[in-house]
Design a protein around this motif. Structure first.
Motif, PDB file in Angstrom:
ATOM      1  N   SER A  46       5.676   7.755  -7.445  1.00  0.00           N
ATOM      2  CA  SER A  46       6.282   7.685  -6.110  1.00  0.00           C
ATOM      3  C   SER A  46       5.212   7.790  -5.020  1.00  0.00           C
ATOM      4  O   SER A  46       5.326   7.156  -3.972  1.00  0.00           O
ATOM      5  N   PHE A  47       4.159   8.556  -5.279  1.00  0.00           N
ATOM      6  CA  PHE A  47       3.036   8.655  -4.357  1.00  0.00           C
ATOM      7  C   PHE A  47       2.406   7.281  -4.149  1.00  0.00           C
ATOM      8  O   PHE A  47       2.187   6.849  -3.020  1.00  0.00           O
ATOM      9  N   TYR A  48       2.128   6.576  -5.245  1.00  0.00           N
ATOM     10  CA  TYR A  48       1.506   5.255  -5.138  1.00  0.00           C
ATOM     11  C   TYR A  48       2.470   4.200  -4.611  1.00  0.00           C
ATOM     12  O   TYR A  48       2.056   3.292  -3.896  1.00  0.00           O
ATOM     13  N   THR A  49       3.744   4.306  -4.936  1.00  0.00           N
ATOM     14  CA  THR A  49       4.728   3.374  -4.383  1.00  0.00           C
ATOM     15  C   THR A  49       4.744   3.484  -2.861  1.00  0.00           C
ATOM     16  O   THR A  49       4.749   2.468  -2.156  1.00  0.00           O
ATOM     17  N   THR A  50       4.736   4.702  -2.362  1.00  0.00           N
ATOM     18  CA  THR A  50       4.703   4.926  -0.914  1.00  0.00           C
ATOM     19  C   THR A  50       3.407   4.386  -0.321  1.00  0.00           C
ATOM     20  O   THR A  50       3.411   3.705   0.711  1.00  0.00           O
ATOM     21  N   TYR A  51       2.287   4.687  -0.956  1.00  0.00           N
ATOM     22  CA  TYR A  51       0.995   4.199  -0.456  1.00  0.00           C
ATOM     23  C   TYR A  51       0.971   2.674  -0.392  1.00  0.00           C
ATOM     24  O   TYR A  51       0.580   2.104   0.633  1.00  0.00           O
ATOM     25  N   TYR A  52       1.379   2.012  -1.470  1.00  0.00           N
ATOM     26  CA  TYR A  52       1.322   0.553  -1.485  1.00  0.00           C
ATOM     27  C   TYR A  52       2.208  -0.050  -0.399  1.00  0.00           C
ATOM     28  O   TYR A  52       1.856  -1.047   0.219  1.00  0.00           O
ATOM     29  N   ARG A  53       3.358   0.549  -0.149  1.00  0.00           N
ATOM     30  CA  ARG A  53       4.263   0.038   0.880  1.00  0.00           C
ATOM     31  C   ARG A  53       3.624   0.178   2.270  1.00  0.00           C
ATOM     32  O   ARG A  53       3.586  -0.778   3.045  1.00  0.00           O
ATOM     33  N   ILE A  54       3.105   1.355   2.576  1.00  0.00           N
ATOM     34  CA  ILE A  54       2.515   1.586   3.897  1.00  0.00           C
ATOM     35  C   ILE A  54       1.224   0.785   4.067  1.00  0.00           C
ATOM     36  O   ILE A  54       0.970   0.215   5.139  1.00  0.00           O
ATOM     37  N   ALA A  55       0.412   0.725   3.025  1.00  0.00           N
ATOM     38  CA  ALA A  55      -0.836  -0.041   3.099  1.00  0.00           C
ATOM     39  C   ALA A  55      -0.555  -1.527   3.308  1.00  0.00           C
ATOM     40  O   ALA A  55      -1.267  -2.199   4.069  1.00  0.00           O
ATOM     41  N   LEU A  56       0.465  -2.042   2.649  1.00  0.00           N
ATOM     42  CA  LEU A  56       0.813  -3.455   2.819  1.00  0.00           C
ATOM     43  C   LEU A  56       1.218  -3.733   4.263  1.00  0.00           C
ATOM     44  O   LEU A  56       0.750  -4.718   4.863  1.00  0.00           O
ATOM     45  N   ILE A  57       2.046  -2.892   4.829  1.00  0.00           N
ATOM     46  CA  ILE A  57       2.495  -3.095   6.207  1.00  0.00           C
ATOM     47  C   ILE A  57       1.317  -3.049   7.182  1.00  0.00           C
ATOM     48  O   ILE A  57       1.178  -3.919   8.047  1.00  0.00           O
ATOM     49  N   THR A  58       0.454  -2.050   7.033  1.00  0.00           N
ATOM     50  CA  THR A  58      -0.677  -1.944   7.962  1.00  0.00           C
ATOM     51  C   THR A  58      -1.702  -3.049   7.737  1.00  0.00           C
ATOM     52  O   THR A  58      -2.268  -3.565   8.699  1.00  0.00           O
ATOM     53  N   ALA A  59      -1.925  -3.457   6.498  1.00  0.00           N
ATOM     54  CA  ALA A  59      -2.870  -4.549   6.237  1.00  0.00           C
ATOM     55  C   ALA A  59      -2.337  -5.866   6.803  1.00  0.00           C
ATOM     56  O   ALA A  59      -3.101  -6.651   7.379  1.00  0.00           O
ATOM     57  N   LEU A  60      -1.047  -6.123   6.646  1.00  0.00           N
ATOM     58  CA  LEU A  60      -0.465  -7.342   7.213  1.00  0.00           C
ATOM     59  C   LEU A  60      -0.526  -7.317   8.739  1.00  0.00           C
ATOM     60  O   LEU A  60      -0.852  -8.333   9.365  1.00  0.00           O
ATOM     61  N   GLY A  61      -0.208  -6.171   9.332  1.00  0.00           N
ATOM     62  CA  GLY A  61      -0.311  -6.054  10.786  1.00  0.00           C
ATOM     63  C   GLY A  61      -1.729  -6.290  11.266  1.00  0.00           C
ATOM     64  O   GLY A  61      -1.965  -6.977  12.260  1.00  0.00           O
ATOM     65  N   THR A  62      -2.692  -5.737  10.537  1.00  0.00           N
ATOM     66  CA  THR A  62      -4.097  -5.931  10.875  1.00  0.00           C
ATOM     67  C   THR A  62      -4.478  -7.406  10.773  1.00  0.00           C
ATOM     68  O   THR A  62      -5.112  -7.963  11.669  1.00  0.00           O
ATOM     69  N   ALA A  63      -4.077  -8.037   9.691  1.00  0.00           N
ATOM     70  CA  ALA A  63      -4.413  -9.455   9.482  1.00  0.00           C
ATOM     71  C   ALA A  63      -3.805 -10.332  10.578  1.00  0.00           C
ATOM     72  O   ALA A  63      -4.487 -11.217  11.127  1.00  0.00           O
ATOM     73  N   ILE A  64      -2.562 -10.103  10.904  1.00  0.00           N
ATOM     74  CA  ILE A  64      -1.891 -10.911  11.933  1.00  0.00           C
ATOM     75  C   ILE A  64      -2.577 -10.726  13.287  1.00  0.00           C
ATOM     76  O   ILE A  64      -2.840 -11.708  14.002  1.00  0.00           O
ATOM     77  N   CYS A  65      -2.880  -9.493  13.632  1.00  0.00           N
ATOM     78  CA  CYS A  65      -3.518  -9.229  14.929  1.00  0.00           C
ATOM     79  C   CYS A  65      -4.912  -9.850  15.009  1.00  0.00           C
ATOM     80  O   CYS A  65      -5.286 -10.408  16.043  1.00  0.00           O
ATOM     81  N   TYR A  66      -5.677  -9.753  13.930  1.00  0.00           N
ATOM     82  CA  TYR A  66      -6.999 -10.375  13.952  1.00  0.00           C
ATOM     83  C   TYR A  66      -6.888 -11.898  14.010  1.00  0.00           C
ATOM     84  O   TYR A  66      -7.697 -12.556  14.674  1.00  0.00           O
ATOM     85  N   ALA A  67      -5.901 -12.455  13.353  1.00  0.00           N
ATOM     86  CA  ALA A  67      -5.694 -13.904  13.433  1.00  0.00           C
ATOM     87  C   ALA A  67      -5.357 -14.309  14.868  1.00  0.00           C
ATOM     88  O   ALA A  67      -5.893 -15.296  15.389  1.00  0.00           O
ATOM     89  N   LEU A  68      -4.503 -13.546  15.517  1.00  0.00           N
ATOM     90  CA  LEU A  68      -4.141 -13.837  16.913  1.00  0.00           C
ATOM     91  C   LEU A  68      -5.322 -13.655  17.860  1.00  0.00           C
ATOM     92  O   LEU A  68      -5.408 -14.316  18.895  1.00  0.00           O
ATOM     93  N   ALA A  69      -6.230 -12.754  17.494  1.00  0.00           N
ATOM     94  CA  ALA A  69      -7.422 -12.510  18.318  1.00  0.00           C
ATOM     95  C   ALA A  69      -8.536 -13.509  18.021  1.00  0.00           C
ATOM     96  O   ALA A  69      -9.589 -13.460  18.650  1.00  0.00           O
ATOM     97  N   GLY A  70      -8.302 -14.405  17.058  1.00  0.00           N
ATOM     98  CA  GLY A  70      -9.314 -15.403  16.716  1.00  0.00           C
ATOM     99  C   GLY A  70     -10.450 -14.860  15.869  1.00  0.00           C
ATOM    100  O   GLY A  70     -11.515 -15.475  15.793  1.00  0.00           O
TER     101      GLY A  70
END
Length: 139
Positions: A46-70
């Motif tokens: 459950s610890f890793y399930t939570t980590y993977y979920r939160i890490a995925l959300i923040t990594a996707l947010g990071t990727a989208i923002c950097y893409a928008l920033a060029g």
């Protein structure tokens, strides 16, 4: 007042760094557990399930923002972390699910296999943390 994409991307990068560091620092002490009962295995899963979920959300947010920033290289790096997170979740969580009943049945190989899986997750998480820290010099 609207924040520029670069600023939002920096926020997400710091969030990804914090999530990764927090879960890395939280997972290492869990190695103290003997992993010899289903409660240990369930908690770690459950610890890793939570980590993977939160890490995925923040990594996707990071990727989208950097893409928008060029910032293509940083967007690709964050996308790589998101993809790795998906792959790890798809691989490690089912393996943990499979080993938990074997631990309860006292199968000799189950505990060392679960500990090795846990150690592998920590090692990969450490690599992710180093990659994120390395990317900070590119911002």
């Amino acid at each position: 007042m609207t924040l520029p994409p670069q600023t939002i991307a920096l926020f997400f990068t710091v969030a990804l760094l914090a999530v990764t560091a927090y879960f890395l620092l939280g997972s290492v002490p869990l190695l103290v557990l003997k992993h010899d009962n289903p409660v240990d295995a369930s908690f770690i899963k459950s610890f890793y399930t939570t980590y993977y979920r939160i890490a995925l959300i923040t990594a996707l947010g990071t990727a989208i923002c950097y893409a928008l920033a060029g910032r293509t290289a940083l967007a690709l790096g964050a996308s790589g972390i998101a993809l790795l997170t998906l792959l790890l979740r798809a691989r490690f969580i089912p393996m943990m699910d499979q080993l938990a009943p074997q631990i309860q049945a006292n199968e000799a190989f189950a505990i060392p296999a679960f500990r090795q899986l846990h150690k592998s997750a920590i090692l990969i998480n450490t690599g992710q943390l180093l990659a994120i820290l390395g990317s900070l010099s590119m911002i």
